[in-house]
Scaffold this motif. Sequence first.
Motif, short mmCIF file in Angstrom:
data_model
loop_
_atom_site.label_atom_id
_atom_site.label_comp_id
_atom_site.label_asym_id
_atom_site.label_seq_id
_atom_site.Cartn_x
_atom_site.Cartn_y
_atom_site.Cartn_z
N ARG A 304 0.83 -1.21 0.00
CA ARG A 304 0.00 0.00 0.00
C ARG A 304 0.87 1.26 0.00
O ARG A 304 0.61 2.20 -0.77
N VAL A 305 1.90 1.28 0.83
CA VAL A 305 2.78 2.45 0.91
C VAL A 305 3.48 2.69 -0.43
O VAL A 305 3.54 3.83 -0.91
N VAL A 306 3.99 1.64 -1.04
CA VAL A 306 4.70 1.78 -2.32
C VAL A 306 3.75 2.24 -3.41
O VAL A 306 4.08 3.12 -4.22
N GLU A 307 2.55 1.69 -3.44
CA GLU A 307 1.58 2.08 -4.47
C GLU A 307 1.17 3.54 -4.28
O GLU A 307 1.06 4.30 -5.26
N GLY A 308 0.94 3.96 -3.05
CA GLY A 308 0.60 5.36 -2.80
C GLY A 308 1.72 6.28 -3.21
O GLY A 308 1.49 7.35 -3.78
N ALA A 309 2.97 5.89 -2.94
CA ALA A 309 4.12 6.72 -3.32
C ALA A 309 4.21 6.88 -4.83
O ALA A 309 4.55 7.96 -5.33
N ARG A 310 3.91 5.84 -5.57
CA ARG A 310 3.99 5.92 -7.03
C ARG A 310 3.00 6.93 -7.59
O ARG A 310 3.27 7.56 -8.62
N HIS A 311 1.88 7.11 -6.92
CA HIS A 311 0.89 8.08 -7.38
C HIS A 311 1.17 9.49 -6.87
O HIS A 311 1.02 10.47 -7.61
N LEU A 312 1.57 9.61 -5.61
CA LEU A 312 1.72 10.92 -4.99
C LEU A 312 3.11 11.52 -5.17
O LEU A 312 3.26 12.73 -5.26
N SER A 313 4.13 10.68 -5.17
CA SER A 313 5.52 11.15 -5.18
C SER A 313 6.34 10.23 -6.09
O SER A 313 7.10 9.39 -5.61
#
Length: 424
Positions: A304-313
Motif C-alpha cells: 500500500r505504501v509503495v503504491e501510494g508513493a507511485r501516485h503521490l511522489s
Amino acid sequence: MSSEKKRGKQAREAKPKVSKGAGSSKALPKPGERAAILTDQRRLKMARSPHAYVRGNTTRFYEWIVETNGDSLPRGPAIWICGDCHTGNLGPIANQEGKVEVHIRDLDQTVIGNPAHDLIRLGLSLATAARGSALSGLTIVHMLEALAAGYESAFGTKRAKAKLSGRPEPVHLAMKAAVRRSWQHLAEERIEDLEPTIPLGKRFWPLTRAERREIDTLFRNEAIASLPTGLRGRNDAGKVEVIDAAYWVKGCSSLGRLRYAVLLDVDGGVIEGDDLCLMDIKEGVKAAAPRYEDASMPRDNAERVVEGARHLSPFLGERMRASRMLDRAVVIRELLPQDLKLEIDALDEGEARKVAFYLAAVVGQAHARQMDAPTRRSWLAELRRGRSKTIDAPLWLWTSIVQLASSHEAGYLEHCRRYATGVN
C-alpha cells in the motif's frame, strides 16, 4: 578492479564488521528492551513543542476530526492521499536520474481517501508552527488564505501553476543544499562516519542473529538488489553486498516499529562514495488515516505504501520496494544525499504566506495528477464554494483548523504532564 578499489576492499575487509561508536555494547539495549525505551523516546519527542506533538499524533488528529466535524467536510475525489501531510513530510526528493524536486516524502499513512484531510493536516501543521513562532492570529488567517490559493492553483490555469516556480526562502535553501549534497554529507549526517561501518550508540542498536540473517537474505533477492544498482551511473550488473546493518532509532510516530539501516557495497568499490548505499528498511503498519470504504487498495501495508508513493511522489515511488521480513511487511528504499525534509518549526512573518502557498501547491499537484479534467474542475468548484467575507478560504478548512488547534493544544499540555514532567 582498479588498484584503488582493491585497496578500498582490503581496508573494508580488515575492519571489524561492527563499530562500537558512542559507547560500549554493554550499554546498548537488548532487543527485548527496545519497545519500552522507544515508547518513552517517542513520548518525549512529542513533548518538545506543540508542532512536534502535531507531527507525532496522527491517530488523535483523525479521532478529533471525526469528533469535531463529523460529516461536515466535503467528500473529495477518491485518490491516493498522504494521510500525514505535515510540513516535515515534504521536502526535496531525487529520482533515479538525479533530478531533484519538492515532493511528499513520507507515505506511511497513504490511503485512497479524502484529499481534504491532507489540506487540513498541512494547514494545522503550518498554523501550529506559526503560533510557535509568535506570529499573530491575523498572519495565520492570511496563511490559510494562501494555503487555499496554493492548493487551488494546481487545479486551475497554467498561469496559476507557474507561481510554484517562485520558491520561498526556506524551500530555496533546502533545494540549494539538496543539489549540492554528496555521499560524504549523507554519511556524516546519518551514520556520523565516512568509514564503511555503522557505529553503534544512541542512534543505532545491535541486531539479533535472526535480524541480520533476514537482512542478508533480503538483499540476495534480485528485486530488492536492483534498487541500489538502478541509479544512474551505477553498474546494473554490480554485485550487492551487505557491509553492515543496525536497528535504527529514527523518526517519531514510527518509533517502535521495525526500522533498520543497512550499508551496502555495489561492485566492491567501497572507497568510492557512488558505490556505497545506505538503505532504509521500515515496517509498514495499518494506516490511521481513514480510507474510502469502496476503494480498492493492496491489503499488504508495505505494498500500500509503495503504491501510494507511485501516485503521490513518483520520484520516491520508483525507488521503493515492498517485501516481508520476520513475517512483517516492510518497505525498502535507498536514502540519497539529496533527500531532505523541510525544517519549518519556525516561521518568519514575511515568508509565512509564501511557504503556505508553495507547500499547498506541491500537495495540490500530487492530488491533481491523479484526476482527469472533469474531476479537477468539480473539485475546484467545491473548494471555492461557500466563502465568507472575512476569509478567502473554505469555511470548513478554517473551522477544522481552529477546532483542531484547540484540541491539540489541550492534548499537548496533558501529554507533557503525563510523560515529560521530571525530565531534564
